[in-house]
Design a protein around this motif. Structure first.
Motif, PDB file in Angstrom:
ATOM      1  N   THR A  57       0.829  -1.205   0.000  1.00  0.00           N
ATOM      2  CA  THR A  57       0.000   0.000   0.000  1.00  0.00           C
ATOM      3  C   THR A  57       0.860   1.251   0.000  1.00  0.00           C
ATOM      4  OG1 THR A  57      -1.703  -1.188   1.234  1.00  0.00           O
ATOM      5  CG2 THR A  57      -1.828   1.221   1.247  1.00  0.00           C
ATOM      6  N   GLU A  58       1.915   1.241   0.810  1.00  0.00           N
ATOM      7  CA  GLU A  58       2.813   2.392   0.908  1.00  0.00           C
ATOM      8  C   GLU A  58       4.170   1.921   1.410  1.00  0.00           C
ATOM      9  OE1 GLU A  58       2.102   6.816   2.452  1.00  0.00           O
ATOM     10  OE2 GLU A  58       2.177   5.397   4.117  1.00  0.00           O
ATOM     11  N   HIS A  59       5.236   2.436   0.812  1.00  0.00           N
ATOM     12  CA  HIS A  59       6.591   2.131   1.251  1.00  0.00           C
ATOM     13  C   HIS A  59       7.290   3.433   1.582  1.00  0.00           C
ATOM     14  CE1 HIS A  59      10.903   0.570   0.193  1.00  0.00           C
ATOM     15  NE2 HIS A  59      10.681   0.547   1.498  1.00  0.00           N
ATOM     16  N   ARG A  60       7.623   3.600   2.831  1.00  0.00           N
ATOM     17  CA  ARG A  60       8.313   4.818   3.265  1.00  0.00           C
ATOM     18  C   ARG A  60       9.795   4.527   3.515  1.00  0.00           C
ATOM     19  NH1 ARG A  60       5.662   9.461   4.787  1.00  0.00           N
ATOM     20  NH2 ARG A  60       3.386   9.351   4.708  1.00  0.00           N
ATOM     21  N   ILE A  61      10.649   5.414   3.019  1.00  0.00           N
ATOM     22  CA  ILE A  61      12.085   5.340   3.266  1.00  0.00           C
ATOM     23  C   ILE A  61      12.466   6.538   4.126  1.00  0.00           C
ATOM     24  CG2 ILE A  61      14.378   5.324   2.227  1.00  0.00           C
ATOM     25  CD1 ILE A  61      13.070   4.070  -0.268  1.00  0.00           C
ATOM     26  N   ILE A  62      12.986   6.253   5.300  1.00  0.00           N
ATOM     27  CA  ILE A  62      13.277   7.300   6.279  1.00  0.00           C
ATOM     28  C   ILE A  62      14.775   7.594   6.306  1.00  0.00           C
ATOM     29  CG2 ILE A  62      13.067   7.967   8.703  1.00  0.00           C
ATOM     30  CD1 ILE A  62      10.394   7.520   7.209  1.00  0.00           C
ATOM     31  N   ASP A  63      15.148   8.852   6.085  1.00  0.00           N
ATOM     32  CA  ASP A  63      16.540   9.271   6.193  1.00  0.00           C
ATOM     33  C   ASP A  63      16.878   9.517   7.655  1.00  0.00           C
ATOM     34  OD1 ASP A  63      17.225   9.236   3.448  1.00  0.00           O
ATOM     35  OD2 ASP A  63      16.184  11.146   3.155  1.00  0.00           O
ATOM     36  N   LEU A  64      17.908   8.823   8.117  1.00  0.00           N
ATOM     37  CA  LEU A  64      18.283   8.904   9.523  1.00  0.00           C
ATOM     38  C   LEU A  64      19.812   8.865   9.587  1.00  0.00           C
ATOM     39  CD1 LEU A  64      16.874   8.898  12.348  1.00  0.00           C
ATOM     40  CD2 LEU A  64      17.197   6.423  12.354  1.00  0.00           C
ATOM     41  N   ASP A  65      20.419  10.041   9.508  1.00  0.00           N
ATOM     42  CA  ASP A  65      21.874  10.131   9.406  1.00  0.00           C
ATOM     43  C   ASP A  65      22.581  10.009  10.754  1.00  0.00           C
ATOM     44  OD1 ASP A  65      24.097  10.476   7.616  1.00  0.00           O
ATOM     45  OD2 ASP A  65      24.416  12.430   8.538  1.00  0.00           O
ATOM     46  N   PHE A  66      21.808   9.903  11.809  1.00  0.00           N
ATOM     47  CA  PHE A  66      22.341   9.880  13.162  1.00  0.00           C
ATOM     48  C   PHE A  66      23.405   8.804  13.369  1.00  0.00           C
ATOM     49  CE2 PHE A  66      21.921   7.880  17.402  1.00  0.00           C
ATOM     50  CZ  PHE A  66      22.373   8.919  18.195  1.00  0.00           C
ATOM     51  N   PHE A  67      23.148   7.601  12.880  1.00  0.00           N
ATOM     52  CA  PHE A  67      24.076   6.495  13.115  1.00  0.00           C
ATOM     53  C   PHE A  67      25.416   6.714  12.424  1.00  0.00           C
ATOM     54  CE2 PHE A  67      19.919   4.433  13.776  1.00  0.00           C
ATOM     55  CZ  PHE A  67      20.128   3.924  15.047  1.00  0.00           C
ATOM     56  N   ARG A  68      25.390   7.318  11.241  1.00  0.00           N
ATOM     57  CA  ARG A  68      26.655   7.626  10.559  1.00  0.00           C
ATOM     58  C   ARG A  68      27.428   8.673  11.341  1.00  0.00           C
ATOM     59  NH1 ARG A  68      28.858  11.413   7.912  1.00  0.00           N
ATOM     60  NH2 ARG A  68      26.958  12.696   7.988  1.00  0.00           N
ATOM     61  N   GLN A  69      26.712   9.641  11.898  1.00  0.00           N
ATOM     62  CA  GLN A  69      27.375  10.707  12.642  1.00  0.00           C
ATOM     63  C   GLN A  69      28.077  10.202  13.891  1.00  0.00           C
ATOM     64  OE1 GLN A  69      24.980  14.256  13.323  1.00  0.00           O
ATOM     65  NE2 GLN A  69      23.764  13.839  11.504  1.00  0.00           N
ATOM     66  N   ILE A  70      27.468   9.252  14.592  1.00  0.00           N
ATOM     67  CA  ILE A  70      28.092   8.784  15.829  1.00  0.00           C
ATOM     68  C   ILE A  70      29.057   7.629  15.596  1.00  0.00           C
ATOM     69  CG2 ILE A  70      26.127   9.530  17.224  1.00  0.00           C
ATOM     70  CD1 ILE A  70      25.360   6.553  17.520  1.00  0.00           C
ATOM     71  N   GLY A  71      28.923   6.896  14.482  1.00  0.00           N
ATOM     72  CA  GLY A  71      29.825   5.785  14.194  1.00  0.00           C
ATOM     73  C   GLY A  71      29.679   4.662  15.207  1.00  0.00           C
ATOM     74  N   GLY A  72      30.800   4.003  15.503  1.00  0.00           N
ATOM     75  CA  GLY A  72      30.792   2.947  16.493  1.00  0.00           C
ATOM     76  C   GLY A  72      30.428   1.574  15.962  1.00  0.00           C
ATOM     77  N   SER A  73      30.245   1.450  14.653  1.00  0.00           N
ATOM     78  CA  SER A  73      29.882   0.171  14.044  1.00  0.00           C
ATOM     79  C   SER A  73      30.542   0.049  12.678  1.00  0.00           C
ATOM     80  CB  SER A  73      28.362   0.062  13.876  1.00  0.00           C
ATOM     81  OG  SER A  73      28.015  -1.042  13.054  1.00  0.00           O
ATOM     82  N   ALA A  74      30.929  -1.155  12.323  1.00  0.00           N
ATOM     83  CA  ALA A  74      31.518  -1.386  11.005  1.00  0.00           C
ATOM     84  C   ALA A  74      30.529  -1.113   9.881  1.00  0.00           C
ATOM     85  CB  ALA A  74      32.042  -2.819  10.901  1.00  0.00           C
ATOM     86  N   LEU A  75      29.237  -1.092  10.206  1.00  0.00           N
ATOM     87  CA  LEU A  75      28.221  -0.833   9.178  1.00  0.00           C
ATOM     88  C   LEU A  75      28.014   0.648   8.908  1.00  0.00           C
ATOM     89  CD1 LEU A  75      25.445  -3.491   9.890  1.00  0.00           C
ATOM     90  CD2 LEU A  75      27.571  -3.698   8.593  1.00  0.00           C
ATOM     91  N   THR A  76      28.466   1.499   9.825  1.00  0.00           N
ATOM     92  CA  THR A  76      28.228   2.948   9.673  1.00  0.00           C
ATOM     93  C   THR A  76      29.499   3.775   9.728  1.00  0.00           C
ATOM     94  OG1 THR A  76      27.850   3.165  12.061  1.00  0.00           O
ATOM     95  CG2 THR A  76      25.916   2.786  10.659  1.00  0.00           C
TER      96      THR A  76
END
Length: 230
Positions: A57-76
């Motif tokens: 019905t609806e697909h929402r993509i949410i921009d959330l740059d917070f995790f990139r800003q703080i880092g702490g993970s090999a994924l970000t």
């Protein structure tokens, strides 16, 4: 009235299986995908294709740059290498701090607005026991919290987090998804995000192991030749 479900859709195998399960249970699908500063955008693109496949019905993509800003993970954090040694050293560097807690909080807000009664997420305590936010204790706690902290919860309209894969191995998940017609050819699991999966990162290793356990050949392409017979 049609019942509605928010599905936290990453573009990966598990969340896509949850889409198939939610559909089979008669839910109207409202997938929610997060662009959270992960190493690559391939999973976002695959999530779009998966949503289209399910005719949601609806697909929402949410921009959330917070995790990139703080880092702490090999994924970000590009300064942290994605491990490919297959070793289990407790909580892995691919753990993203509080990611599932934040995702489920945002999903509960979205569910309130659209009048959904369920949130599906593909966490598993069997294959991802190293991640603290994939444990059943965490999901139980979040279920209680969202019903204490939302209008939906305090007005006797219960909202529940559903984790149908919680006690399934990857092989069991794949067998279930195959029965439901889940399009695994559209999914991506590789932490490195190439057109062809690396086959060596922890996520690829787990996926390969799952398809072998299920007695199937993975429909996606790998950089390395994979022997699916053992």
């Amino acid at each position: 009235m049609t019942k509605k479900a928010v599905v936290v859709l990453s573009g990966g195998l598990d969340s896509t299986t949850c889409m198939g399960i939610a559909k089979s249970e008669g839910f109207e699908l409202y997938p929610l995908t997060f662009s959270y500063g992960q190493r690559h955008q391939r999973e976002i693109e695959q999530a779009k294709k998966i949503a289209s496949f399910f005719n949601v019905t609806e697909h929402r993509i949410i921009d959330l740059d917070f995790f990139r800003q703080i880092g702490g993970s090999a994924l970000t954090d590009q300064s942290i290498d994605v491990p490919d040694d297959g070793e289990d050293n407790g909580i892995p560097v691919t753990y993203v701090p509080a990611r599932n807690m934040i995702f489920l909080s945002l999903a509960s807000a979205y569910a309130e607005v659209i009048g959904a009664e369920a949130i599906f997420t593909g966490v598993s305590s069997v294959d991802y026991s190293g991640y603290p936010d994939c444990r059943p204790e965490f999901i139980e706690s979040m279920n209680q919290t969202i019903n204490l902290a939302t209008k939906t919860g305090v007005t006797n309209h219960h909202l529940s987090i559903k984790t149908p894969l919680m006690y399934l191995t990857k092989g069991e998940t794949i067998r279930l998804g195959t029965e439901l017609g889940v399009p695994y050819d559209l999914t991506t699991s590789c932490y490195k995000g190439g057109e062809e999966a690396c086959g060596t990162c922890d996520s690829c290793r787990l996926r390969i192991k799952g398809f072998k356990e299920a007695g199937q050949v993975d429909p996606i392409a790998y950089q390395l030749p994979i022997d699916w017979t053992n």
